[in-house]
Design an enzyme around this catalytic site. Structure first.
Site, PDB file in Angstrom:
ATOM      1  N   TYR A 254       0.769  -1.278  -0.044  1.00 18.87           N
ATOM      2  CA  TYR A 254       0.004  -0.097   0.006  1.00 18.87           C
ATOM      3  C   TYR A 254       0.899   1.180   0.141  1.00 18.87           C
ATOM      4  O   TYR A 254       1.738   1.237   1.042  1.00 18.87           O
ATOM      5  CB  TYR A 254      -1.041   0.030   1.097  1.00 18.87           C
ATOM      6  CG  TYR A 254      -2.228  -0.821   1.409  1.00 18.87           C
ATOM      7  CD1 TYR A 254      -3.221  -0.457   1.345  1.00 18.87           C
ATOM      8  CD2 TYR A 254      -1.789  -2.302   1.473  1.00 18.87           C
ATOM      9  CE1 TYR A 254      -4.288  -1.469   1.002  1.00 18.87           C
ATOM     10  CE2 TYR A 254      -2.830  -3.271   1.273  1.00 18.87           C
ATOM     11  CZ  TYR A 254      -4.049  -2.841   1.230  1.00 18.87           C
ATOM     12  OH  TYR A 254      -5.087  -3.673   1.195  1.00 18.87           O
TER      13      TYR A 254
ATOM     14  N   HIS B 259      -4.570  -2.352  -7.704  1.00 22.40           N
ATOM     15  CA  HIS B 259      -5.970  -3.370  -7.156  1.00 22.40           C
ATOM     16  C   HIS B 259      -7.139  -2.425  -6.482  1.00 22.40           C
ATOM     17  O   HIS B 259      -8.232  -2.438  -6.820  1.00 22.40           O
ATOM     18  CB  HIS B 259      -5.660  -4.276  -5.919  1.00 22.40           C
ATOM     19  CG  HIS B 259      -6.690  -4.885  -5.343  1.00 22.40           C
ATOM     20  ND1 HIS B 259      -7.235  -4.231  -4.393  1.00 22.40           N
ATOM     21  CD2 HIS B 259      -7.636  -5.829  -5.788  1.00 22.40           C
ATOM     22  CE1 HIS B 259      -8.316  -5.239  -3.881  1.00 22.40           C
ATOM     23  NE2 HIS B 259      -8.612  -6.187  -4.897  1.00 22.40           N
ATOM     24  N   HIS B 260      -6.696  -1.340  -5.762  1.00 25.50           N
ATOM     25  CA  HIS B 260      -7.660  -0.467  -5.414  1.00 25.50           C
ATOM     26  C   HIS B 260      -7.265   0.962  -5.009  1.00 25.50           C
ATOM     27  O   HIS B 260      -5.851   1.046  -4.776  1.00 25.50           O
ATOM     28  CB  HIS B 260      -8.721  -1.019  -4.310  1.00 25.50           C
ATOM     29  CG  HIS B 260      -8.014  -0.847  -2.924  1.00 25.50           C
ATOM     30  ND1 HIS B 260      -7.887  -1.969  -2.274  1.00 25.50           N
ATOM     31  CD2 HIS B 260      -7.729   0.119  -1.872  1.00 25.50           C
ATOM     32  CE1 HIS B 260      -7.408  -1.613  -0.935  1.00 25.50           C
ATOM     33  NE2 HIS B 260      -7.206  -0.405  -0.807  1.00 25.50           N
TER      34      HIS B 260
ATOM     35  N   HIS C 199      -3.551   0.530  -3.394  1.00 17.51           N
ATOM     36  CA  HIS C 199      -2.966  -0.798  -3.110  1.00 17.51           C
ATOM     37  C   HIS C 199      -2.506  -1.536  -4.429  1.00 17.51           C
ATOM     38  O   HIS C 199      -3.256  -1.601  -5.485  1.00 17.51           O
ATOM     39  CB  HIS C 199      -4.223  -1.804  -2.616  1.00 17.51           C
ATOM     40  CG  HIS C 199      -3.901  -3.093  -2.474  1.00 17.51           C
ATOM     41  ND1 HIS C 199      -5.024  -3.768  -1.913  1.00 17.51           N
ATOM     42  CD2 HIS C 199      -2.627  -3.906  -2.313  1.00 17.51           C
ATOM     43  CE1 HIS C 199      -4.464  -5.209  -1.931  1.00 17.51           C
ATOM     44  NE2 HIS C 199      -2.984  -5.044  -1.995  1.00 17.51           N
TER      45      HIS C 199
ATOM     46  N   HIS D 212     -16.534  -5.035  -0.351  1.00 17.96           N
ATOM     47  CA  HIS D 212     -15.373  -5.404  -0.463  1.00 17.96           C
ATOM     48  C   HIS D 212     -14.751  -6.522   0.180  1.00 17.96           C
ATOM     49  O   HIS D 212     -14.838  -6.657   1.249  1.00 17.96           O
ATOM     50  CB  HIS D 212     -14.349  -3.963  -0.187  1.00 17.96           C
ATOM     51  CG  HIS D 212     -12.865  -4.202  -0.410  1.00 17.96           C
ATOM     52  ND1 HIS D 212     -12.515  -4.250  -1.514  1.00 17.96           N
ATOM     53  CD2 HIS D 212     -11.777  -4.278   0.504  1.00 17.96           C
ATOM     54  CE1 HIS D 212     -11.011  -4.509  -1.516  1.00 17.96           C
ATOM     55  NE2 HIS D 212     -10.802  -4.446  -0.118  1.00 17.96           N
TER      56      HIS D 212
ATOM     57  N   HIS E  64     -11.674  -9.919  -0.378  1.00 17.88           N
ATOM     58  CA  HIS E  64     -10.426 -10.299  -1.261  1.00 17.88           C
ATOM     59  C   HIS E  64     -10.641 -11.632  -1.870  1.00 17.88           C
ATOM     60  O   HIS E  64     -11.788 -11.987  -2.347  1.00 17.88           O
ATOM     61  CB  HIS E  64      -9.244 -10.321  -0.279  1.00 17.88           C
ATOM     62  CG  HIS E  64      -8.522  -8.909  -0.082  1.00 17.88           C
ATOM     63  ND1 HIS E  64      -7.684  -8.745   0.974  1.00 17.88           N
ATOM     64  CD2 HIS E  64      -9.234  -7.750  -0.244  1.00 17.88           C
ATOM     65  CE1 HIS E  64      -7.323  -7.335   1.249  1.00 17.88           C
ATOM     66  NE2 HIS E  64      -8.209  -6.904   0.513  1.00 17.88           N
TER      67      HIS E  64
ATOM     68  N   MET F 232     -10.639  -9.296   3.851  1.00 21.57           N
ATOM     69  CA  MET F 232     -11.526  -8.242   4.342  1.00 21.57           C
ATOM     70  C   MET F 232     -12.850  -8.440   3.988  1.00 21.57           C
ATOM     71  O   MET F 232     -13.308  -9.223   3.310  1.00 21.57           O
ATOM     72  CB  MET F 232     -11.255  -6.946   3.778  1.00 21.57           C
ATOM     73  CG  MET F 232      -9.855  -6.316   4.025  1.00 21.57           C
ATOM     74  SD  MET F 232      -9.536  -4.652   3.223  1.00 21.57           S
ATOM     75  CE  MET F 232      -7.851  -4.314   3.602  1.00 21.57           C
TER      76      MET F 232
END
Length: 675
Positions: A201, A233-234, A313, A392, A394, A467
């Site tokens: 991150y 990824h985000h 991320h 959200h 994973h 998550m």
């Protein structure tokens, strides 16, 4: 002979249809395949147009997992000027089978020298529960296939490599157009190095431009760097709510700080004042837009934020070197202020190593609570309206839902995604009649599958961790920004007959020891906020606070977090860390059942936090517990009896209207002379 470009056929599709229907949403599944659609909840139907570069058969299907097995398939082709349609399904990775009950209606179909175009209608909720999938807000994996020849008597010929899959939201949540009066600015990473790590991150501070007065944020679009999009990824954009004394140091961070690995010892502690989610984007999404009468203020002097922390991320599983990224977010706003202001609340499981998911199982549920005490404290008497929810999880997540409880009775869920796709995380619009009232509770639940894993999975920031979160955009705006929970790990240790635990120099029963350990973790999180709120914030002060805290969330997660508590396996053996205990545990059916019972229904600790503008220094104003999981009368799904029973059978046929064919020929002639 000159040929008509494929785009011409797309543009002509409306002219070609004898039963023309205005379709609002489109997706390019492949350069050779385009799908347009419009759902209509009032009539329980969805109209779909399939455009395919083939003169043979074309198929589009709705798949729960992205493959043939369990897929609901529509096969189409045109022969001798007549369109054909078949309602089919697949039971394995083999040729599809014709449904006993046909639930698709051919509206129109035609072909030219390069393309086949077929328009059809089917129910959103079909009465054929055996072979038709219900369509709606769930993530839908659209599968497609083409073949140059029409089907023969034995059915369609194998498509070979002309096939694909793409996740979409058929309710149209990812489709929007900003008003003509919209303006925008872009906040992006500044040539950021993607580290040679499988996942990390990156955080950096940004400042919005001076817009010359109050404006309202209206939505965003992602702006991915084409060269590095596959690593992103985000992206989360957090509002920074700062005391006046901090503006100068944050101005320096904007100008000269290159950014830092998020939540590590190197990240300035004052950046934790940037904790209210403003925008969240994840892979597969395009963006989001607020309703026409709703906005969010920008700028500290207008009740919003001027400074933001951009958290990106990166996933780099192949550990590539020399990758640099400039992805970011385009922020849209309007100077025409809107009557209602919105906010975002993060609900779900606190990101914690105590979210424990056993290995090798097909279905495990993690639950969390946004408690009634929290909504009672912060929501207005009339409640709030939910605009959209972004779910959200994973890689192990398979389904996510947000349940809604009021006065001991469960209401219909805010949102359910039965086919969650890690690679498609578009925010979903919610029925505009849905309101959350003071005293309501929201339960966020995630279903996980770990059949391909031989080690326990824990909560955390890596995509190999898990998550379970819901980012909920609502209005009118309140201070509430975070509402969730995490389980009482001591209850699990006691269920596993752990006799004692060790915390520092103290040996305690497992429940007592786990409660002290959890409380210490809450104090650590609150200490950072308190430290930066005490007096003026300086860069030197940030460096000193870094030394005192001895590491950040990076060190607190998994090994570090779970190593602070030591476990006696029995009275006589030496202790092991909680991390070692969980990773070495023989995950028997009994231990899985204990964990499942406690992970979705056991005692929990609550987190109820405001945005940073209203941040308290007392951690007990944010964290509390342990509390009993809420008890309520479950909502019963009536099974969606509102299905459409079709009278069609076999292959439905339709023909191209003769007058339209003449018109089409004339237009094509003009196009041919122009190219």
């Amino acid at each position: 002979m000159k040929s008509v470009p494929a785009l011409c056929w797309v543009l002509l599709a409306g002219l070609c249809s004898a039963n023309a229907v205005q379709l609002h949403h489109s997706i390019i599944l492949d350069p050779d395949v385009v799908v347009h659609w419009t759902p209509d909840n009032d009539t329980n139907t969805i109209t779909i147009q399939l455009e395919a570069r083939t003169r043979g058969w074309a198929a589009v299907g709705f798949s729960p997992a992205g493959g043939m097995t369990g897929a609901d398939i529509v096969l189409a082709w045109v022969a001798d000027g007549r369109a054909h349609l078949q309602d089919m399904h697949a039971v394995s990775n083999s040729a599809p089978i014709l449904d006993k009950s046909n639930n698709v209606k051919l509206l129109d179909g035609y072909e030219n020298s390069t393309h086949t175009v077929v328009t059809f209608q089917r129910p959103l909720r079909s009465c054929d529960k055996e072979h038709d999938l219900d369509l709606g807000v769930d993530t839908t994996r659209l599968i497609w296939a083409l073949h140059p020849s029409d089907p023969g008597a034995g059915g369609p010929t194998y498509h070979g490599s002309r096939r694909g899959v793409r996740s979409v939201s058929l309710d149209g949540s990812g489709t929007f157009e900003f008003p003509t009066d919209s303006e925008s600015f872009v906040i992006r990473n500044t040539d950021t190095e993607v580290l040679e790590e499988s996942t990390h991150y990156h955080c950096e501070i940004h400042k919005m431009p001076d817009l010359g007065g109050k404006v309202h944020y209206t939505g965003y679009r992602v702006r991915l760097d084409p060269a590095t999009a596959r690593y992103v990824h985000h992206i989360v954009m957090y509002s920074c709510a700062l005391p006046p004394s901090a503006h100068g140091v944050f101005e320096n961070y904007v100008r000269s700080h290159p950014g830092s690995k998020c939540y590590s010892k190197n990240m300035p502690p004052s950046w934790t004042l940037c904790q209210s989610v403003f925008i969240v984007w994840a892979v597969g999404a395009e963006g989001d837009m607020l309703p026409d009468d709703v906005g969010m203020p920008l700028g500290t002097e207008f009740g919003g934020s001027t400074y933001f922390m951009l958290e990106t991320h990166y996933d780099n599983p192949q550990v590539h070197k020399g990758v640099r990224d400039s992805s970011g977010l385009e922020v849209f706003y309007t100077r025409a202020l809107r009557p209602v202001e919105a906010a975002v609340v993060t609900a779900g499981h606190m990101v914690s190593s105590t979210q424990i998911i056993p290995p090798g199982i097909s279905d495990f549920v993690s639950g969390s609570v946004c408690p009634q005490d929290c909504t009672e404290k912060y929501l207005p008497e009339e409640g709030v309206q939910i605009h959209s929810v972004m779910l959200h999880g994973h890689l192990a997540a398979r389904a996510i839902r947000v349940r809604h409880v009021r006065k001991g009775r469960e209401l219909p869920p805010l949102i359910v995604d039965r086919f969650y796709d890690f690679n498609y995380q578009q925010s979903r619009r919610v029925d505009q009649s849905v309101r959350v009232l003071p005293g309501d509770a929201l339960l966020v639940e995630c279903d996980y599958e770990t059949k391909d894993r031989d080690k326990v999975t824990m909560g955390g920031f890596s995509t190999k961790n898990e998550m379970c979160l819901a980012f909920i955009t609502y209005f009118p705006r309140t201070p509430l920004a975070n509402c969730g929970s995490k389980p009482h790990v001591g209850d699990f240790l006691q269920a596993m007959e752990v006799p004692l635990v060790q915390l520092g120099n103290y040996t305690l029963p497992p429940i007592t020891g786990a409660e002290y350990w959890t409380d210490a973790g809450f104090k650590l999180q609150a200490h950072i906020i308190e430290a930066v709120l005490n007096g003026s914030i300086t860069e030197e002060g940030d460096r000193e606070n870094n030394k005192r805290r001895g590491g950040g969330r990076d060190d607190w997660f998994n090994k570090a977090e779970l190593s602070a508590l030591r476990v006696y396996k029995d009275q006589d053996t030496a202790t092991v860390t909680l991390y070692e205990y969980l990773t070495q545990l023989d995950w028997s059916q009994e231990s899985i059942q204990h964990l499942q019972r406690l992970s979705n229904g056991g005692r929990v600790y609550h987190r109820c936090a405001t945005d940073a503008r209203h941040q308290t220094k007392n951690y007990k104003d944010i964290f509390s517990g342990p509390h009993a999981y809420p008890e309520f009368e479950p909502w019963t799904d009536s099974g969606n009896t509102e299905c459409l029973q079709s009278g069609y059978s076999g292959a439905v046929r339709g023909s191209l209207d003769g007058a339209m064919a003449v018109l089409l020929a004339s237009v094509i002639g003009l196009l041919l002379r122009a190219v």
